[in-house]
Write a protein that holds these residues in place. Structure first.
Motif, PDB file in Angstrom:
ATOM      1  N   VAL A  48     -17.254 -18.037   9.606  1.00  0.00           N
ATOM      2  CA  VAL A  48     -18.357 -18.310  11.156  1.00  0.00           C
ATOM      3  C   VAL A  48     -17.194 -17.782  11.725  1.00  0.00           C
ATOM      4  N   ASN A  49     -15.735 -17.444  11.047  1.00  0.00           N
ATOM      5  CA  ASN A  49     -14.415 -16.830  11.455  1.00  0.00           C
ATOM      6  C   ASN A  49     -14.356 -15.734  11.826  1.00  0.00           C
ATOM      7  N   VAL A  50     -14.592 -14.943  10.846  1.00  0.00           N
ATOM      8  CA  VAL A  50     -14.274 -14.007  10.077  1.00  0.00           C
ATOM      9  C   VAL A  50     -15.130 -12.977  10.799  1.00  0.00           C
ATOM     10  N   SER A  51     -14.792 -11.351  10.506  1.00  0.00           N
ATOM     11  CA  SER A  51     -15.981 -10.783  10.861  1.00  0.00           C
ATOM     12  C   SER A  51     -16.999 -10.067   9.839  1.00  0.00           C
ATOM     13  N   PRO A  52     -18.303 -10.128  10.658  1.00  0.00           N
ATOM     14  CA  PRO A  52     -19.622 -10.181  10.157  1.00  0.00           C
ATOM     15  C   PRO A  52     -19.360  -9.008   9.363  1.00  0.00           C
ATOM     16  N   THR A  53     -18.810  -8.087   9.691  1.00  0.00           N
ATOM     17  CA  THR A  53     -18.017  -6.521   8.654  1.00  0.00           C
ATOM     18  C   THR A  53     -17.289  -6.539   7.868  1.00  0.00           C
ATOM     19  N   GLU A  54     -16.278  -7.763   7.615  1.00  0.00           N
ATOM     20  CA  GLU A  54     -15.429  -7.936   6.492  1.00  0.00           C
ATOM     21  C   GLU A  54     -16.625  -7.884   5.063  1.00  0.00           C
ATOM     22  N   PHE A  55     -15.942  -7.329   4.008  1.00  0.00           N
ATOM     23  CA  PHE A  55     -16.116  -8.007   2.429  1.00  0.00           C
ATOM     24  C   PHE A  55     -15.523  -9.713   1.864  1.00  0.00           C
ATOM     25  N   VAL A  56     -16.683  -9.902   1.036  1.00  0.00           N
ATOM     26  CA  VAL A  56     -15.996 -11.055   0.427  1.00  0.00           C
ATOM     27  C   VAL A  56     -16.175 -10.663  -0.752  1.00  0.00           C
ATOM     28  N   GLU A  57     -14.656 -11.240  -1.971  1.00  0.00           N
ATOM     29  CA  GLU A  57     -15.205 -10.808  -3.268  1.00  0.00           C
ATOM     30  C   GLU A  57     -15.882 -11.772  -4.139  1.00  0.00           C
ATOM     31  N   ILE A  58     -17.054 -12.356  -5.099  1.00  0.00           N
ATOM     32  CA  ILE A  58     -17.219 -13.494  -5.831  1.00  0.00           C
ATOM     33  C   ILE A  58     -16.613 -13.549  -6.809  1.00  0.00           C
ATOM     34  N   ARG A  59     -15.996 -13.669  -7.296  1.00  0.00           N
ATOM     35  CA  ARG A  59     -15.445 -14.386  -8.918  1.00  0.00           C
ATOM     36  C   ARG A  59     -15.924 -15.855  -9.773  1.00  0.00           C
ATOM     37  N   SER A  60     -15.919 -15.558 -10.901  1.00  0.00           N
ATOM     38  CA  SER A  60     -16.152 -16.929 -11.759  1.00  0.00           C
ATOM     39  C   SER A  60     -14.692 -16.537 -12.865  1.00  0.00           C
TER      40      SER A  60
END
Length: 85
Positions: A48-60
């Protein structure tokens, strides 16, 4: 030979998806493990506190099903362990 890059998720889309999942968990429509519920809630709170245009990496990793990492800062937003403690 290039190494495979972890998947990227747009913050706006990921927030939308995870908000629906959190609502389903709270309504009792899905019954994931406690660690998954906790990680979902934490991820939504932080996204909610991050810009919606940023990206998140999903790692395992071994012992970790998913680690959500904010690409811009390297901050770990949430992590789902393979097994509950």
């Amino acid at each position: 030979m290039q190494s495979e890059q972890p998947p990227l998720a747009n913050v706006g889309e990921l927030l939308e998806t995870m908000t629906v999942r959190l609502q389903m968990q709270r309504q009792g429509l899905t019954y994931p493990r406690k660690s998954v519920c906790a990680a979902t809630e934490l991820l939504v709170e932080r996204l909610v506190n991050v810009s919606p245009t940023e990206f998140v990496e999903i790692r395992s990793y071994p012992g970790v099903v998913a680690r959500y990492v904010r690409l811009m800062t390297g901050e770990v937003l949430a992590e789902i362990p393979e097994h509950d403690a």
